[in-house]
Design an enzyme around this catalytic site. Sequence first.
Site, mmCIF file in Angstrom:
data_model
loop_
_atom_site.group_PDB
_atom_site.id
_atom_site.type_symbol
_atom_site.label_atom_id
_atom_site.label_comp_id
_atom_site.label_asym_id
_atom_site.label_seq_id
_atom_site.Cartn_x
_atom_site.Cartn_y
_atom_site.Cartn_z
ATOM 1 N N ALA A 74 0.867 -1.185 0.000
ATOM 2 C CA ALA A 74 0.000 0.000 0.000
ATOM 3 C C ALA A 74 0.900 1.230 0.000
ATOM 4 O O ALA A 74 2.070 1.161 0.405
ATOM 5 C CB ALA A 74 -0.890 -0.017 1.225
ATOM 6 N N GLY A 117 0.815 -5.072 1.155
ATOM 7 C CA GLY A 117 -0.469 -5.160 0.464
ATOM 8 C C GLY A 117 -0.348 -5.802 -0.910
ATOM 9 O O GLY A 117 -1.309 -6.385 -1.418
ATOM 10 N N GLU A 140 5.409 -5.166 7.005
ATOM 11 C CA GLU A 140 4.688 -4.150 7.787
ATOM 12 C C GLU A 140 5.266 -3.958 9.183
ATOM 13 O O GLU A 140 5.251 -2.849 9.722
ATOM 14 C CB GLU A 140 3.195 -4.535 7.910
ATOM 15 C CG GLU A 140 2.399 -4.412 6.624
ATOM 16 C CD GLU A 140 2.409 -5.665 5.763
ATOM 17 O OE1 GLU A 140 3.298 -6.530 5.964
ATOM 18 O OE2 GLU A 140 1.537 -5.778 4.893
HETATM 19 N N1 DAK Z 1 4.587 3.222 -0.794
HETATM 20 C C1 DAK Z 1 4.972 4.400 -1.368
HETATM 21 N N2 DAK Z 1 6.080 4.540 -2.095
HETATM 22 C C2 DAK Z 1 6.865 3.468 -2.270
HETATM 23 C C3 DAK Z 1 6.549 2.205 -1.710
HETATM 24 C C4 DAK Z 1 5.332 2.107 -0.942
HETATM 25 N N3 DAK Z 1 4.927 0.952 -0.401
HETATM 26 N N4 DAK Z 1 7.526 1.342 -2.040
HETATM 27 C C5 DAK Z 1 8.417 2.023 -2.793
HETATM 28 N N5 DAK Z 1 8.010 3.298 -2.927
HETATM 29 C C6 DAK Z 1 8.697 4.364 -3.663
HETATM 30 C C7 DAK Z 1 9.914 4.882 -2.936
HETATM 31 O O1 DAK Z 1 9.558 5.822 -1.955
HETATM 32 C C8 DAK Z 1 10.697 5.484 -4.069
HETATM 33 O O2 DAK Z 1 10.127 6.736 -4.389
HETATM 34 P P1 DAK Z 1 11.074 8.062 -4.564
HETATM 35 O O3 DAK Z 1 11.856 8.139 -3.319
HETATM 36 O O4 DAK Z 1 11.905 7.741 -5.776
HETATM 37 O O5 DAK Z 1 10.093 9.168 -4.762
HETATM 38 C C9 DAK Z 1 10.413 4.550 -5.236
HETATM 39 O O6 DAK Z 1 9.212 3.845 -4.885
HETATM 40 C C10 DAK Z 1 11.498 3.504 -5.454
HETATM 41 O O7 DAK Z 1 11.714 2.860 -4.220
HETATM 42 P P2 DAK Z 1 13.188 2.695 -3.576
HETATM 43 O O8 DAK Z 1 14.078 3.817 -3.960
HETATM 44 O O9 DAK Z 1 12.999 2.441 -2.131
HETATM 45 O O10 DAK Z 1 13.680 1.374 -4.330
HETATM 46 P P3 DAK Z 1 14.681 0.277 -3.816
HETATM 47 O O11 DAK Z 1 14.901 -0.640 -4.971
HETATM 48 O O12 DAK Z 1 15.871 0.889 -3.135
HETATM 49 O O13 DAK Z 1 13.879 -0.521 -2.671
HETATM 50 C C11 DAK Z 1 11.962 -1.673 -1.731
HETATM 51 C C12 DAK Z 1 12.772 -1.256 -3.008
HETATM 52 C C13 DAK Z 1 10.683 -2.367 -2.225
HETATM 53 C C14 DAK Z 1 12.777 -2.646 -0.910
HETATM 54 C C15 DAK Z 1 11.643 -0.399 -0.911
HETATM 55 O O14 DAK Z 1 11.079 0.586 -1.790
HETATM 56 C C16 DAK Z 1 10.678 -0.668 0.194
HETATM 57 O O15 DAK Z 1 11.056 -1.198 1.238
HETATM 58 N N6 DAK Z 1 9.409 -0.263 0.021
HETATM 59 C C17 DAK Z 1 8.392 -0.354 1.048
HETATM 60 C C18 DAK Z 1 7.890 -1.768 1.200
HETATM 61 C C19 DAK Z 1 6.863 -1.888 2.308
HETATM 62 O O16 DAK Z 1 7.168 -1.600 3.464
HETATM 63 N N7 DAK Z 1 5.660 -2.303 1.959
HETATM 64 C C20 DAK Z 1 4.576 -2.488 2.920
HETATM 65 C C21 DAK Z 1 3.744 -1.208 2.993
HETATM 66 S S1 DAK Z 1 2.432 -1.321 4.193
HETATM 67 C C22 DAK Z 1 -5.213 -2.662 4.242
HETATM 68 C C23 DAK Z 1 -4.821 -2.932 2.980
HETATM 69 C C24 DAK Z 1 -3.483 -2.941 2.662
HETATM 70 C C25 DAK Z 1 -2.540 -2.631 3.621
HETATM 71 C C26 DAK Z 1 -2.936 -2.347 4.900
HETATM 72 C C27 DAK Z 1 -4.279 -2.342 5.233
HETATM 73 N N8 DAK Z 1 -6.617 -2.710 4.566
HETATM 74 C C28 DAK Z 1 -7.549 -3.311 3.660
HETATM 75 C C29 DAK Z 1 -7.044 -2.262 5.871
HETATM 76 C C30 DAK Z 1 -1.136 -2.665 3.229
HETATM 77 C C31 DAK Z 1 -0.136 -2.113 3.936
HETATM 78 C C32 DAK Z 1 1.201 -2.107 3.336
HETATM 79 O O17 DAK Z 1 1.434 -2.635 2.272
#
Ligand code: DAK
Length: 266
Positions: A74, A117, A140
Site C-alpha cells: 500500500a 499489500g 509491515e
Molecule cells: N509506498 C509508497 N512509495 C513506495 C513504496 C510504498 N509501499 N515502495 C516504494 N516506494 C517508492 C519509494 O519511496 C521510491 O520513491 P522516490 O523516493 O523515488 O520518490 C520509489 O518507490 C522507489 O523505491 P526505492 O528507492 O525504495 O527502491 P529500492 O529498490 O531501493 O527498494 C523496496 C525497493 C521495495 C525494498 C523499498 O522501496 C521498500 O522497502 N518499500 C516499502 C515496502 C513496504 O514496506 N511495503 C509495505 C507497505 S504497508 C489494508 C490494505 C493494505 C494494507 C494495509 C491495510 N486494509 C484493507 C485495511 C497494506 C499495507 C502495506 O502494504
Amino acid sequence: MSDTPTYKNILVTKLDNPKGLKVGQIQLNRPDVLNALNIELMGELVSTLESFDKDTEVGCIIITGSAKAFAAGADIKEMATQSAIDMHIRDQFSVWDKIRKIKKPIIAATSGFVLGGGCELTMACDMIVAAESTKFGQPEIKLGIIPGAGGTQRLTRAIGKARAMEMILTGRMYTAREMFEAGLVTRLADDEVFLEEAQALAKEIASMPQMALQMAKDSILKSFDTTVEGGLEYERKAFYLLFASDDMKEGMSAFVEKRKPEWKHK
Ligand code: DAK
C-alpha cells in the site's frame, strides 16, 4: 487483443483466446513508486475486476505488474498521515473486500517485489504464477504495523502457522522458489516468460464452462470459512445446481457422442 477504458494507474486489455472466452488483463502501472497501491489505483483495479466479472466475453482474469515490482505494498506516503479515526470514517480500505466477491478466477502474475499489500493482493487472487525474480514479503512490522488486508489470515492458511509467523514477525523477503515450495505459489516461471505462462494458464481456464468454473471457485473458497462437513454439504449443493446448466447437458452429451463440447456458459 482488444482495448478497454483508459485509467490513470492501470493498463487494461482483453486478450483473444482461440480456445474459449477472452482473458481480462490488468497491469498495475505506477512504476515510479514500484506500483504502490494508493486509493485511486485500488478503486480503478476493483472497478475493472467488477466489470470483467460481468463481461460475458471474459472467462478468466490476470493481475500483473512490472518487471521490478508487482507491487511494493500500500502507498506508505498516503497512509503515513492518517489517523485511526480518519481510516474508520473514510473507510477507504473497504474497497479491498470487494476482491473476494469476484466470481471469475483471478491469476496474479508476479515478478520483482511483492510486498505488504502487494503480497496480500496476490493472496486475494486464486492462483499465483511467479517469475523466479519475485520477492515475497510482509514487511509491515518494520513500519510499526501488521498486515491489514488478510496477510495474517490467508498467508497462515497458505503456508502454515510456523512459516507465516517467521515471515510476518521478521518482515524478511523470500524468494519465489521458497514460496513455491511453501505452497503459496502455483507455478514458478523464468522471468522472460512468466506472463506468457500466466496467460496460457488463464486461457486454458477460460476455455472451461463458466458455471462450473465459478461453482468450483466458490466451493474451494468456502473451505476457508467452514467445517469440513459444512463444506461438503456446500459442495454437494453446488454440484446438484450444475445439473440445471446447459453446459452440464452439453458436456456429458459431447462425451457420449465423442465430440468436442460447445459451451454456452449458462
Ligand atoms: N509506498 C509508497 N512509495 C513506495 C513504496 C510504498 N509501499 N515502495 C516504494 N516506494 C517508492 C519509494 O519511496 C521510491 O520513491 P522516490 O523516493 O523515488 O520518490 C520509489 O518507490 C522507489 O523505491 P526505492 O528507492 O525504495 O527502491 P529500492 O529498490 O531501493 O527498494 C523496496 C525497493 C521495495 C525494498 C523499498 O522501496 C521498500 O522497502 N518499500 C516499502 C515496502 C513496504 O514496506 N511495503 C509495505 C507497505 S504497508 C489494508 C490494505 C493494505 C494494507 C494495509 C491495510 N486494509 C484493507 C485495511 C497494506 C499495507 C502495506 O502494504
